[in-house]
Structure formats: C-alpha cells, structure tokens
Scaffold this motif. Structure first.
Motif, PDB file in Angstrom:
ATOM      1  N   LEU A 106       0.834  -1.205   0.000  1.00 30.79           N
ATOM      2  CA  LEU A 106       0.000   0.000   0.000  1.00 30.79           C
ATOM      3  C   LEU A 106       0.867   1.254   0.000  1.00 30.79           C
ATOM      4  O   LEU A 106       0.565   2.234  -0.690  1.00 30.79           O
ATOM      5  CB  LEU A 106      -0.922   0.017   1.224  1.00 30.79           C
ATOM      6  N   LEU A 107       1.944   1.226   0.777  1.00 26.39           N
ATOM      7  CA  LEU A 107       2.810   2.395   0.913  1.00 26.39           C
ATOM      8  C   LEU A 107       3.679   2.647  -0.317  1.00 26.39           C
ATOM      9  O   LEU A 107       4.294   3.710  -0.431  1.00 26.39           O
ATOM     10  CB  LEU A 107       3.695   2.242   2.156  1.00 26.39           C
ATOM     11  N   THR A 108       3.729   1.698  -1.219  1.00 22.67           N
ATOM     12  CA  THR A 108       4.453   1.901  -2.477  1.00 22.67           C
ATOM     13  C   THR A 108       3.480   1.895  -3.657  1.00 22.67           C
ATOM     14  O   THR A 108       3.902   1.763  -4.807  1.00 22.67           O
ATOM     15  CB  THR A 108       5.540   0.827  -2.678  1.00 22.67           C
ATOM     16  N   GLY A 109       2.197   2.050  -3.354  1.00 25.06           N
ATOM     17  CA  GLY A 109       1.184   2.100  -4.400  1.00 25.06           C
ATOM     18  C   GLY A 109       0.963   3.514  -4.895  1.00 25.06           C
ATOM     19  O   GLY A 109       1.786   4.413  -4.685  1.00 25.06           O
ATOM     20  N   GLU A 110      -0.184   3.730  -5.524  1.00 21.58           N
ATOM     21  CA  GLU A 110      -0.474   5.018  -6.145  1.00 21.58           C
ATOM     22  C   GLU A 110      -1.486   5.845  -5.367  1.00 21.58           C
ATOM     23  O   GLU A 110      -1.528   7.070  -5.520  1.00 21.58           O
ATOM     24  CB  GLU A 110      -0.974   4.808  -7.581  1.00 21.58           C
ATOM     25  N   VAL A 111      -2.319   5.211  -4.536  1.00 25.27           N
ATOM     26  CA  VAL A 111      -3.354   5.984  -3.842  1.00 25.27           C
ATOM     27  C   VAL A 111      -2.805   6.516  -2.518  1.00 25.27           C
ATOM     28  O   VAL A 111      -1.891   5.926  -1.924  1.00 25.27           O
ATOM     29  CB  VAL A 111      -4.632   5.152  -3.599  1.00 25.27           C
ATOM     30  N   PRO A 112      -3.336   7.638  -2.035  1.00 24.95           N
ATOM     31  CA  PRO A 112      -2.845   8.214  -0.782  1.00 24.95           C
ATOM     32  C   PRO A 112      -3.087   7.285   0.403  1.00 24.95           C
ATOM     33  O   PRO A 112      -4.084   6.545   0.439  1.00 24.95           O
ATOM     34  CB  PRO A 112      -3.662   9.502  -0.640  1.00 24.95           C
ATOM     35  N   VAL A 113      -2.199   7.357   1.388  1.00 23.42           N
ATOM     36  CA  VAL A 113      -2.297   6.528   2.587  1.00 23.42           C
ATOM     37  C   VAL A 113      -2.164   7.405   3.825  1.00 23.42           C
ATOM     38  O   VAL A 113      -1.210   8.185   3.941  1.00 23.42           O
ATOM     39  CB  VAL A 113      -1.205   5.438   2.618  1.00 23.42           C
ATOM     40  N   VAL A 114      -3.123   7.283   4.738  1.00 19.76           N
ATOM     41  CA  VAL A 114      -3.039   7.918   6.050  1.00 19.76           C
ATOM     42  C   VAL A 114      -2.442   6.885   6.994  1.00 19.76           C
ATOM     43  O   VAL A 114      -2.990   5.786   7.140  1.00 19.76           O
ATOM     44  CB  VAL A 114      -4.424   8.371   6.546  1.00 19.76           C
ATOM     45  N   VAL A 115      -1.318   7.216   7.622  1.00 19.24           N
ATOM     46  CA  VAL A 115      -0.548   6.233   8.386  1.00 19.24           C
ATOM     47  C   VAL A 115      -0.518   6.620   9.856  1.00 19.24           C
ATOM     48  O   VAL A 115      -0.067   7.713  10.222  1.00 19.24           O
ATOM     49  CB  VAL A 115       0.905   6.135   7.856  1.00 19.24           C
ATOM     50  N   ASP A 116      -0.966   5.705  10.704  1.00 22.02           N
ATOM     51  CA  ASP A 116      -1.059   5.953  12.136  1.00 22.02           C
ATOM     52  C   ASP A 116      -0.323   4.847  12.887  1.00 22.02           C
ATOM     53  O   ASP A 116      -0.077   3.764  12.358  1.00 22.02           O
ATOM     54  CB  ASP A 116      -2.549   5.983  12.526  1.00 22.02           C
ATOM     55  N   ALA A 117       0.039   5.143  14.112  1.00 20.36           N
ATOM     56  CA  ALA A 117       0.445   4.174  15.139  1.00 20.36           C
ATOM     57  C   ALA A 117       1.341   3.051  14.634  1.00 20.36           C
ATOM     58  O   ALA A 117       2.519   3.267  14.320  1.00 20.36           O
ATOM     59  CB  ALA A 117      -0.805   3.613  15.813  1.00 20.36           C
ATOM     60  N   GLY A 118       0.804   1.822  14.589  1.00 24.79           N
ATOM     61  CA  GLY A 118       1.611   0.640  14.337  1.00 24.79           C
ATOM     62  C   GLY A 118       2.137   0.463  12.938  1.00 24.79           C
ATOM     63  O   GLY A 118       2.825  -0.525  12.666  1.00 24.79           O
ATOM     64  N   ALA A 119       1.850   1.387  12.026  1.00 22.94           N
ATOM     65  CA  ALA A 119       2.425   1.312  10.679  1.00 22.94           C
ATOM     66  C   ALA A 119       3.443   2.410  10.421  1.00 22.94           C
ATOM     67  O   ALA A 119       4.025   2.470   9.336  1.00 22.94           O
ATOM     68  CB  ALA A 119       1.312   1.382   9.626  1.00 22.94           C
ATOM     69  N   LEU A 122       7.017   1.854   8.911  1.00 24.33           N
ATOM     70  CA  LEU A 122       7.211   1.474   7.513  1.00 24.33           C
ATOM     71  C   LEU A 122       7.261   2.662   6.559  1.00 24.33           C
ATOM     72  O   LEU A 122       7.522   2.484   5.368  1.00 24.33           O
ATOM     73  CB  LEU A 122       6.066   0.542   7.070  1.00 24.33           C
ATOM     74  N   VAL A 123       7.014   3.876   7.058  1.00 24.29           N
ATOM     75  CA  VAL A 123       6.819   4.996   6.132  1.00 24.29           C
ATOM     76  C   VAL A 123       8.114   5.534   5.528  1.00 24.29           C
ATOM     77  O   VAL A 123       8.068   6.241   4.521  1.00 24.29           O
ATOM     78  CB  VAL A 123       6.042   6.159   6.790  1.00 24.29           C
ATOM     79  N   VAL A 124       9.256   5.234   6.120  1.00 23.56           N
ATOM     80  CA  VAL A 124      10.521   5.763   5.585  1.00 23.56           C
ATOM     81  C   VAL A 124      10.716   5.327   4.132  1.00 23.56           C
ATOM     82  O   VAL A 124      11.261   6.084   3.317  1.00 23.56           O
ATOM     83  CB  VAL A 124      11.707   5.309   6.455  1.00 23.56           C
ATOM     84  N   ALA A 125      10.231   4.146   3.786  1.00 27.02           N
ATOM     85  CA  ALA A 125      10.395   3.638   2.423  1.00 27.02           C
ATOM     86  C   ALA A 125       9.186   3.913   1.536  1.00 27.02           C
ATOM     87  O   ALA A 125       9.126   3.439   0.404  1.00 27.02           O
ATOM     88  CB  ALA A 125      10.663   2.132   2.466  1.00 27.02           C
ATOM     89  N   ALA A 126       8.228   4.689   2.013  1.00 20.31           N
ATOM     90  CA  ALA A 126       6.997   4.921   1.257  1.00 20.31           C
ATOM     91  C   ALA A 126       7.251   5.766   0.015  1.00 20.31           C
ATOM     92  O   ALA A 126       8.045   6.707   0.027  1.00 20.31           O
ATOM     93  CB  ALA A 126       5.964   5.607   2.140  1.00 20.31           C
ATOM     94  N   THR A 127       6.538   5.418  -1.058  1.00 21.58           N
ATOM     95  CA  THR A 127       6.544   6.238  -2.274  1.00 21.58           C
ATOM     96  C   THR A 127       5.150   6.743  -2.613  1.00 21.58           C
ATOM     97  O   THR A 127       5.001   7.612  -3.475  1.00 21.58           O
ATOM     98  CB  THR A 127       7.106   5.436  -3.465  1.00 21.58           C
ATOM     99  N   ALA A 128       4.139   6.194  -1.974  1.00 19.59           N
ATOM    100  CA  ALA A 128       2.772   6.674  -2.171  1.00 19.59           C
ATOM    101  C   ALA A 128       2.607   8.044  -1.513  1.00 19.59           C
ATOM    102  O   ALA A 128       3.363   8.383  -0.597  1.00 19.59           O
ATOM    103  CB  ALA A 128       1.782   5.680  -1.560  1.00 19.59           C
ATOM    104  N   PRO A 129       1.628   8.839  -1.924  1.00 17.36           N
ATOM    105  CA  PRO A 129       1.318  10.074  -1.194  1.00 17.36           C
ATOM    106  C   PRO A 129       0.878   9.710   0.227  1.00 17.36           C
ATOM    107  O   PRO A 129       0.024   8.831   0.392  1.00 17.36           O
ATOM    108  CB  PRO A 129       0.164  10.683  -1.994  1.00 17.36           C
ATOM    109  N   ILE A 130       1.456  10.342   1.244  1.00 16.25           N
ATOM    110  CA  ILE A 130       1.161   9.928   2.607  1.00 16.25           C
ATOM    111  C   ILE A 130       0.863  11.112   3.529  1.00 16.25           C
ATOM    112  O   ILE A 130       1.336  12.219   3.326  1.00 16.25           O
ATOM    113  CB  ILE A 130       2.309   9.094   3.236  1.00 16.25           C
ATOM    114  N   VAL A 131       0.057  10.803   4.541  1.00 13.22           N
ATOM    115  CA  VAL A 131      -0.129  11.653   5.711  1.00 13.22           C
ATOM    116  C   VAL A 131       0.230  10.795   6.912  1.00 13.22           C
ATOM    117  O   VAL A 131      -0.343   9.711   7.081  1.00 13.22           O
ATOM    118  CB  VAL A 131      -1.584  12.129   5.869  1.00 13.22           C
TER     119      VAL A 131
END
Length: 280
Positions: A106-119, A122-131
């Motif tokens: 999900l974090l390397t996909g195309e749709v935006p991801v809202v990332v909380d708590a236990g995930a 993993l966001v350091v390697a994310a390429t998807a649009p993230i919050v």
C-alpha cells in the motif's frame, strides 16, 4: 507558518455532494486497522469515516465482525479504493510477515495513505502520497529513523519546525498530535489546530481522527490526484473537525462541558461537517 486553521479553511477543503454523485464519486476509503489486542480502534476509525461523509468504507482486518456489528454498511471485501487508512490499533512488534508485506504494498502504491500508530515504522520507504499522524514520542522515533534529531520539542515554534523538517524528509504531510496539533507539508508550510477541549485526551480519539482524515482524503482523491500540500490541508481540516466535534460532545454533558468518549466524538461529526459546509 500558516497561522491557525479556521472554519473558513475547512470549508475550502470540503465538497458538498450533488445529485450527480454516487458512492464511488464521493470517495471509497480502505481501512486496514485494528488487531486482536485492539479491535476497538478499527470500529472507531470506521465509524468516524462514515460520519465524516465518505461514499464507501472497505474494511480489511482482524476486527471484521465487530466492525460489521456496529456499521453493517461497511464492505468487508478488498477492492478499488481512493485512499487507505492503516496502522491504528496495531503493534509493529506483533505484526505478522504477511501483514507487513501487505502494508508495504500500500505504501508503495499510487493511492494516498493515512498512516497511524503501528504502521509508522514502515513509512521511511513509502513512495505513495502519505499523511502520517504521530504523537510526540512516535514523531521522535520517526525522526530518528529518518536520520533527524530525535529530541521532543515542547515549544510551539520548535514543534512546527520539527514537523516541517520531518515532512520534507518524508516527502509527505505530517500531523503532529498534541493539545495544539501541528500540520506541516514538505514545502515548509505549517499550521496549528486547537484540539478543542482537554476532555479529548482519552483513549480512542486518535483512532477517530484517523477515520476523519481518511474520509476527507478519499473524498478529495475521488476528484483527482492529490499532492502533499493538498494532503496537509486535508489533514488540518480533519483535525479541526475532530476538535470541534469533541467540543460539541463535551458541551452536551452540561454547562462548562464534561467527559466524553471517542465514540461521542465520532457521533458529533455530522453536525460539525454541516456547520463547516454552511460556512463556505
């Protein structure tokens, strides 16, 4: 620094549905949250997303039965979504390998991801649009993972600078939770949002916030691609709606306000969304 986020700012990020809309054009939010230890987080996030005005919620996770008992309109099959909410009510140290693989996809996909708590790990390697939506300690850990100073600033201007620095390093929007919430984008822009009432400092309210932001992001993404600046504005609006809902719920307890639960906050959201739309 963009100053404090206001109801007029919120109104500018909301969209009132029209007769031409259907559940897909209003936004589909995928939610992958909750665990056997913390199933309530999933229920609260799903509840908040529905009450913020999303067109459809798809829930994938360990709390499926509880979610459907509370919100039977929720779809429990995977499928097309415009945004994801992940991590609430989960613990990275207890996460299975297959779940880690799914979240990374999900974090390397195309749709935006809202990332909380236990995930958040993993966001350091994310390429998807993230919050990302960390509290102070989670923010310090995230900064350490990014190679940034991991001290926890308490001064308001220092918190804003730190959030903006994190956003720039991530290339995504950062919502730093607190009595005064800070939202920052990679460009260096930031704003503050008053949490509304000290009664909001209670278990589960962060899960509600995730659902609110996820719903706003899914609704906006249904109209086209979102960049990090737009995601930051949507996150700020989510924090404002969340805080205002808490104030309304607390005031219902009596003069001067009283205790609230996370579910009380979620249940006040439709009135707050209507209030913000009326200000447009």
């Amino acid at each position: 620094m963009g100053g404090s986020w206001t109801i007029s700012d919120v109104a500018g990020t909301l969209r009132r549905p029209t007769a031409a809309d259907d559940k897909y054009s209003r936004g589909v939010l995928g939610i992958r949250t909750g665990s056997e230890l913390y199933p309530g987080a999933a229920v609260l996030g799903v509840e908040a997303a529905w009450r913020t005005g999303v067109g459809m919620v798809r829930y994938i996770g360990a709390a499926r039965d509880l979610v459907l008992q509370r919100r039977p309109e929720t779809v429990s099959q995977d499928g097309r979504v415009q945004a994801w909410l992940i991590g609430s009510g989960t613990d990275a140290s207890a996460r299975r390998g297959d779940e880690t693989h799914a979240l990374r996809a999900l974090l390397t996909g195309e749709v935006p991801v809202v990332v909380d708590a236990g995930a958040l790990d993993l966001v350091v390697a994310a390429t998807a649009p993230i919050v990302v939506t960390p509290h102070a300690r989670e923010h310090a850990r995230l900064r350490g993972a990014l190679g940034l100073d991991d001290e926890v600033p308490e001064d308001a201007s220092a918190r804003a600078r730190a959030a903006a620095e994190t956003a720039a390093a991530l290339g995504g929007a950062v919502l730093l939770k607190g009595s005064a919430t800070v939202v920052a984008s990679p460009s260096g822009w930031s704003t503050t949002v008053d949490a509304g009432t000290p009664w909001l400092a209670t278990a589960g309210t962060g899960d509600v916030l995730g659902g609110v932001i996820g719903a706003l992001v899914a609704g906006a993404a249904a109209g086209g691609e979102l960049d990090a600046e737009r995601l930051a504005a949507l996150a700020a609006s989510g924090a404002w709606l969340h805080g205002r809902a808490a104030r309304l719920a607390s005031s219902a307890a009596g003069e001067g306000g009283g205790p609230i639960t996370a579910l009380d906050v979620a249940e006040a959201l439709p009135r707050v969304v209507a209030e913000a739309l009326a200000a447009a």
